[in-house]
Design an enzyme around this catalytic site. Structure first.
Site, PDB file in Angstrom:
ATOM      1  N   HIS A 789       0.856  -1.185   0.000  1.00  0.00           N
ATOM      2  CA  HIS A 789       0.000   0.000   0.000  1.00  0.00           C
ATOM      3  C   HIS A 789       0.896   1.240   0.000  1.00  0.00           C
ATOM      4  O   HIS A 789       1.559   1.521   0.991  1.00  0.00           O
ATOM      5  CB  HIS A 789      -0.920  -0.009   1.228  1.00  0.00           C
ATOM      6  CG  HIS A 789      -1.943  -1.104   1.164  1.00  0.00           C
ATOM      7  ND1 HIS A 789      -2.357  -1.801   2.264  1.00  0.00           N
ATOM      8  CD2 HIS A 789      -2.610  -1.610   0.107  1.00  0.00           C
ATOM      9  CE1 HIS A 789      -3.261  -2.696   1.886  1.00  0.00           C
ATOM     10  NE2 HIS A 789      -3.429  -2.600   0.582  1.00  0.00           N
ATOM     11  N   GLU A 792       1.361   3.884   2.804  1.00  0.00           N
ATOM     12  CA  GLU A 792       1.820   3.444   4.122  1.00  0.00           C
ATOM     13  C   GLU A 792       3.340   3.553   4.221  1.00  0.00           C
ATOM     14  O   GLU A 792       4.067   2.569   4.350  1.00  0.00           O
ATOM     15  CB  GLU A 792       1.311   2.028   4.398  1.00  0.00           C
ATOM     16  CG  GLU A 792      -0.216   2.019   4.480  1.00  0.00           C
ATOM     17  CD  GLU A 792      -0.844   0.624   4.444  1.00  0.00           C
ATOM     18  OE1 GLU A 792      -2.082   0.550   4.507  1.00  0.00           O
ATOM     19  OE2 GLU A 792      -0.114  -0.368   4.354  1.00  0.00           O
ATOM     20  N   HIS A 886       2.837  -3.134   7.032  1.00  0.00           N
ATOM     21  CA  HIS A 886       1.797  -2.170   6.642  1.00  0.00           C
ATOM     22  C   HIS A 886       1.778  -0.981   7.599  1.00  0.00           C
ATOM     23  O   HIS A 886       2.460  -0.970   8.623  1.00  0.00           O
ATOM     24  CB  HIS A 886       0.413  -2.837   6.681  1.00  0.00           C
ATOM     25  CG  HIS A 886       0.136  -3.716   5.512  1.00  0.00           C
ATOM     26  ND1 HIS A 886      -0.727  -3.382   4.516  1.00  0.00           N
ATOM     27  CD2 HIS A 886       0.640  -4.932   5.188  1.00  0.00           C
ATOM     28  CE1 HIS A 886      -0.770  -4.346   3.619  1.00  0.00           C
ATOM     29  NE2 HIS A 886       0.056  -5.316   4.004  1.00  0.00           N
ATOM     30  N   GLU A 971       1.386  -4.218  11.464  1.00  0.00           N
ATOM     31  CA  GLU A 971       0.745  -2.916  11.298  1.00  0.00           C
ATOM     32  C   GLU A 971       1.411  -1.899  12.222  1.00  0.00           C
ATOM     33  O   GLU A 971       1.506  -2.119  13.419  1.00  0.00           O
ATOM     34  CB  GLU A 971      -0.747  -3.014  11.669  1.00  0.00           C
ATOM     35  CG  GLU A 971      -1.555  -3.946  10.777  1.00  0.00           C
ATOM     36  CD  GLU A 971      -2.038  -3.276   9.489  1.00  0.00           C
ATOM     37  OE1 GLU A 971      -1.692  -2.105   9.256  1.00  0.00           O
ATOM     38  OE2 GLU A 971      -2.762  -3.960   8.732  1.00  0.00           O
TER      39      GLU A 971
HETATM   40 ZN   LIG Z   1      -1.953  -1.692   4.316  1.00  0.00          ZN
END
Ligand SMILES: [Zn+2]
Length: 1109
Positions: A789, A792, A886, A971
């Site tokens: 992504h 990010e 992420h 994350e």
């Molecule tokens: Zn992500």
């Protein structure tokens, strides 16, 4: 009660019931309801009321009971309808218009009836609203209890759309506005807040209708509400009134499309295999006003659907079966070339064991004094010149274990300085940044002034799209050389010249010709972490009133487009006093800037390429600012319903002047930050949804550190593709090739024509003897990926920390290299990163939803990443751990998402028996280890659920198809931490990089705790541990003793689960609190207390106590 026929016994029964229900909990009342209590009371009411002269001695206690019971009976409105209690109550109310006490009781009953929208609609048909308007009068201090009750009943009735329609048709909007004005201006002591609030509530319900909003605007409602509240915004006691006014103003603010020619991205990319390019979604003036108009009156029996749980995969077959290979097996052979470490014979190594150990370590050990071969001037990177990187010890120089032992990292924690800590403050107070660290900076400052750089020009050093050096505009090149000489910069693992060389090879959709200064010059984290911004009370309110003022008092509105990707450049006349904007550089994505007022700008972010959405990430340049002036920026096309910007997160800013003064850093900046739903809508036709999509505004104020500076603002610390490629080259040159095996190769080409790098890191074999080669070839694999992504960027900073640690001389890193082979794909979506996307690839799709069946042509990076993993599996070398890095926009801290069949089934309360299902619980170890090691990490946010909607993510596919039980998404919050040593701090890049090295240490400990751990590794680790005063051992024990500790199983999803914070910042909050039990109960109780007096008790202050016959 139903069978009692004489008055005395009915009274007694009511008395007993009243006493019973006035104490104790709701359970008593619920019991009464379950035994038919509502029906009995309603029957008694109807029987008593229909007599020729109703007996109020019975009716009053009866009404009190009805209200009390009715509040808790969800079906009460329906029951009242069936017993025809509505009519008798209305008739009683009409009869008692001048008898306050009796009327009051009737109103309570009506209010309880009106809780049901259908019953409320019926009351409306029968003329209840007319009756109420007879009771609700302009300001008075008499009968206020009755007026209040009547207003509240009216508000309840207007929840019904048919009642609202009737109210609009009969002109009630203007009447209500006049009543509001009257009460608001006369009630100077704020004694009748509840009446004023209920009046506004009436207007708010009416404003749910399009015709209601039109009537409201026609009656000057916007102006009236705006002006009545302007002089009392700071009055805390008016809070309930002001918040309602705000809701109504926002509801009635005319909806409009975004000020863009098209919702589609300003950039489009012709992709292979796509159908003929769709016509752009043109934004036209159209009707956005019919939200929910057609809706019939329905009772919303709140169904508590657990949406998250619905998403859980409960099909055991899907959870536990392993699908076959998604491609022909022979295709896997192409990945053999990506695992050269397995076949290389290392002939350059001599076969004498131990030879490499005498290598002069000092030459390579300290990465932070690398002279990169790439810098042609051989810039003198004098350590003393680094003025402010010094305060924070460079992480790699201290061993990781000793940092763990200290319980936290070396990152200097600022004493919580309170809100808005400005890292520039010192610089400002000393004039132009003559820091305490002495003469170097003042020298720089001197030369800075002498030369009078056109610093706007140097922010564009990307030397044309042509690759040849001869095509360089000579002046720019010279300018840069001169700048780098006069302003020596030293940023670890960075080199401006190499960056420029790499930038020339980076392909963008719109062929950028500029490079952003921060990416080129480098970033050195500021000396201390920054606290989260304390949100000032009422900041959102002030901002929204400012927005509404555009409509009502437009005299200072400029509304001039000052930057737009859609218009030919340059758009700005150079003479005007406004800010200049620019974003045509790597990862930049500002689409349009509109000067709204002198110091206020509306900004629009570009949608992801080939898409109409995903506006969240932003990165742009701004210049021509004045000194010490607060500018307000509004990013008006955000899409998420909530944001960490409401909870202390700040955007990041990079000042070129600061960089030239020796402080090249992205810092958190901005104040008066909030995030709320605005009046822009996207038409339903574009989204294909039922109603138009809403947009949100992120607003923040910035006071720039210098006048006439060039600054960059971003959602988070940028990390470009070119930065990665530069970084990898420098890393490769930094390692001792006799000790560290570091190979950089190309996984594949992206759609945009960029190379997706694959990095292999392990230890060189001690010699090329068969034994040593065999040891290398038997090392298990670890696979780490990041940045699928593009918005990010935090994931890239964690990856940077991981890579730097893995090649470092830290003993833990050495052990890791000697025992594992790391396969790292640091950027799975280079095109997205380059072109300023937030979520997608150039095709406009989310690559992390493509892992189930990626296409070699359409999602090449995913296809080949998966192919490499399949290959490793096919040769029996399935990775120990797979982890995809992420960033997370709604939660704090750093945490892991993993996969567990059992936890998923438990959470879904699946009927499938899980008791005889065997599952390897090793997936829990790494999160537990990291919880102990890494200050930013928390186990409590981890989740191991498998969701249907995530079936095509890397985590789930690698777990299910490759059988990697430790397959994770890591994350990292965009914001910061609310636990641990970093509690209350926003993340800087140091904390993110530290997380990357801690992740590596976690991998080592995970291995030490596994049964398969080699004796040799245990011995080495033990030696290391002793050297480190067994700190690690201590940690290991804590880990194992806590193995059964509580770990909350949350139902949140990976990527972007819904925000769980309690504050509601949307416009159409539907929670009224108007039906709160305790409130009406209190009224009744109060009244019951006075019932023997038989007279009206006024709520007002003093006087007004008057008996009404
Ligand atoms: Zn992500």
């Amino acid at each position: 009660l139903q069978s009692s026929s004489d008055r005395e016994s009915t009274l007694t029964i009511l008395q007993v019931l009243g006493d019973l229900l006035s104490v104790g909990t709701d359970r008593r009342i619920c019991y009464v309801i379950s035994k038919g209590g509502s029906e009995a009371l309603l029957q008694t009411l109807v029987d008593t009321a229909r007599t020729a002269s109703p007996d109020y001695d019975i009716l009053l206690p009866l009404f009190r009971l009805l209200a009390k019971v009715g509040l808790r009976d969800k079906k009460f409105g329906q029951k009242a309808l069936e017993f025809e209690a509505l009519d008798v109550t209305l008739i009683l109310a009409r009869k008692n218009l001048s008898h306050s006490q009796n009327l009051l009781h009737c109103l309570w009953a009506l209010r309880v009836f009106a809780f049901s929208v259908t019953t409320g609609a019926m009351l409306g048909i029968n003329g209840a609203m007319e009756l109420l308007l007879k009771v609700i009068t302009p300001y008075t201090q008499k009968r206020t209890r009755v007026i209040r009750a009547a207003t509240e009943v009216l508000a309840a009735l207007l929840k019904s759309k048919s009642n609202s329609r009737r109210a609009v048709n009969r002109g009630y909007v203007a009447i209500l506005l006049r009543l509001h004005q009257d009460w608001h201006s006369h009630d100077t002591t704020n004694s009748y807040m509840l009446i004023r609030r209920a009046l506004l509530l009436c207007l708010r319900h009416i404003a749910n209708l399009r015709s209601g909003r039109e009537a409201f605007r026609a009656a000057q409602g916007m102006e009236i509400l705006f002006s009545t509240t302007q002089n009392c915004l700071d009055d805390k006691s008016l809070e309930p009134v002001i918040s309602l006014v705000l809701q109504i103003l926002r509801q009635c603010y005319p909806k409009s499309p975004l000020p863009l020619v098209t919702a589609s991205s300003a950039y489009s990319f012709p992709v292979p295999g796509s159908t003929a390019s769709e016509p752009p979604h043109v934004l036209t003036e159209e009707d956005f006003e019919d939200d929910g108009e057609e809706e019939e009156d329905k009772d919303s029996d709140s169904e508590d659907v657990k949406k998250e749980d619905d998403d859980l995969e409960t099909d055991v077959n899907k959870l536990s079966s392993k699908p076959g290979l998604d491609r022909p097996e022979e295709e896997l052979m192409q990945y053999e070339a990506m695992c050269l470490e397995l076949s290389c014979s290392f002939e350059e190594l001599e076969s004498k064991p131990g030879d490499g150990l005498n290598f002069d370590k000092t030459q390579y050990a300290s990465h932070h004094h690398i002279l990169t071969a790439a810098s042609p001037k051989g810039l003198c990177l004098n350590k003393d010149q680094i003025s402010w990187g010094q305060e924070r010890e460079v992480p790699v120089q201290t061993s990781l274990l000793s940092r763990v032992k200290m319980g936290r990292s070396n990152i200097h924690l600022t004493s919580k300085k309170g809100p808005g800590m400005n890292p520039y403050r010192n610089a400002q107070s000393n004039g132009l940044g003559i820091g305490s660290s002495g003469s170097e900076i003042s020298d720089i400052q001197a030369s800075f002034k002498e030369d009078a750089w056109d610093i706007d020009a140097i922010s564009c050093p990307r030397i044309s799209a042509s690759f040849s050096n001869s095509a360089r505009p000579r002046e720019t090149a010279e300018l840069i050389d001169k700048l780098l000489q006069t302003h020596p910069t030293h940023v670890a693992f960075h080199d401006p010249y190499l960056y420029m060389a790499k930038a020339r090879r980076t392909r963008s959709v719109s062929d950028f010709t500029m490079t952003a200064f921060p990416d080129f010059w480098g970033h050195c984290p500021p000396p201390s972490a920054q606290s989260m911004l304390e949100r000032k009370c009422g900041v959102q309110r002030i901002k929204i009133f400012e927005d509404v003022r555009r409509l009502i008092q437009p005299s200072d509105i400029i509304n001039k487009v000052v930057f737009s990707l859609d218009e030919p450049w340059p758009l700005q006349d150079t003479t005007s006093d406004c800010l200049r904007f620019f974003s045509k550089f790597e990862s930049g994505n500002l689409r349009k800037a509109i000067q709204v007022r002198e110091l206020e700008y509306d900004l629009l972010i570009n949608a992801d390429v080939n898409s109409t959405q995903h506006q969240q990430w932003f990165y742009f340049k701004v210049s021509r600012m004045r000194e010490a002036v607060p500018y307000r920026f509004n990013i008006i096309n955000c899409e998420k319903a909530n944001s960490q910007f409401n909870y202390g997160m700040q955007p990041t800013l990079y000042s070129v002047k600061e960089a030239l003064l020796g402080r090249p850093a992205w810092v958190r900046t901005g104040y008066e930050i909030c995030y709320y739903k605005n009046h822009y809508r996207q038409s339903a036709a574009i989204t294909g949804a039922e109603s138009g999509k809403c947009y949100y505004t992120l607003t923040f104020a910035v006071t720039f550190p210098h006048a006439e500076d060039v600054c960059y603002l971003a959602y988070h610390y940028p990390y470009t593709y070119t930065a990665l490629m530069t970084h990898l080259d420098i890393l490769e040159k930094s390692v001792n090739p006799k000790q560290v095996y570091f190979r950089q190769e190309v996984l594949c080409q992206t759609l945009g024509g960029n190379s997706c790098p694959l990095v292999t890191i392990t230890a060189m074999p001690e010699s090329n003897s068969a034994g040593h080669l065999e040891q290398l070839r038997q090392r298990p694999y670890q696979v780490i990926t990041a940045r699928v992504h593009p918005g990010e960027s935090n994931a890239s900073w964690v990856m940077k920390g991981t890579l730097e640690f893995l090649v470092s001389s830290d003993p833990v890193a050495r052990l890791l290299r000697e025992n594992f082979i790391f396969k790292i794909i640091p950027m799975l979506n280079p095109d997205g990163v380059i072109n300023g996307n937030h979520r997608c690839s150039l095709r406009g799709g989310d690559l992390n939803r493509q892992w189930l069946s990626p296409s070699a042509h359409l999602q090449p990076t995913i296809y080949h990443a998966k192919g490499l993993l399949h290959y490793l599996g096919s040769i029996g070398r399935r990775p120990m751990v797979f982890c995809d890095f992420h960033g997370h926009s709604q939660k704090r801290n750093v945490f892991l998402y993993g996969c567990s069949i059992k936890e998923t089934l438990w959470q879904a309360e699946s009927a499938v028996g899980t008791s005889n299902l065997l599952e390897d619980v090793s997936y829990r170890t790494l999160p537990k280890v990291l919880d102990k090691l890494a200050p930013a990490f928390t186990l409590s946010s981890c989740s191991f659920l498998v969701e249907k909607s995530r079936a095509s993510t890397a985590r789930v596919v690698v777990w299910r198809e490759m059988g990697v039980s430790r397959s994770y998404t890591l994350e990292s919050s965009y914001c910061g931490c609310n636990q641990g040593p970093y509690q209350g701090l926003q993340f800087g890049t140091s904390e993110l990089e530290e997380m990357g090295s801690m992740f590596c240490l976690g991998l080592l400990i995970l291995e030490l705790k596994s049964v398969s751990c080699s004796h040799q590794l245990l011995t080495c680790a033990a030696a290391l541990l002793n050297a480190e005063e067994s700190s690690l051992d201590h940690h290991l024990q804590r880990c194992s003793s806590n193995a059964t500790s509580n770990s909350s199983i949350t139902s949140e999803l990976d990527d972007e689960p819904p925000c769980l914070e309690e504050i509601d910042y949307g416009t159409d909050s539907s929670s009224d609190q108007e039906g709160s039990f305790s409130e009406l109960d209190r009224q009744i109780q109060e009244c019951a207390f006075h019932r023997d007096e038989g007279e009206e008790e006024e709520e007002g202050p003093g006087q007004g106590r008057k008996a009404i016959p």
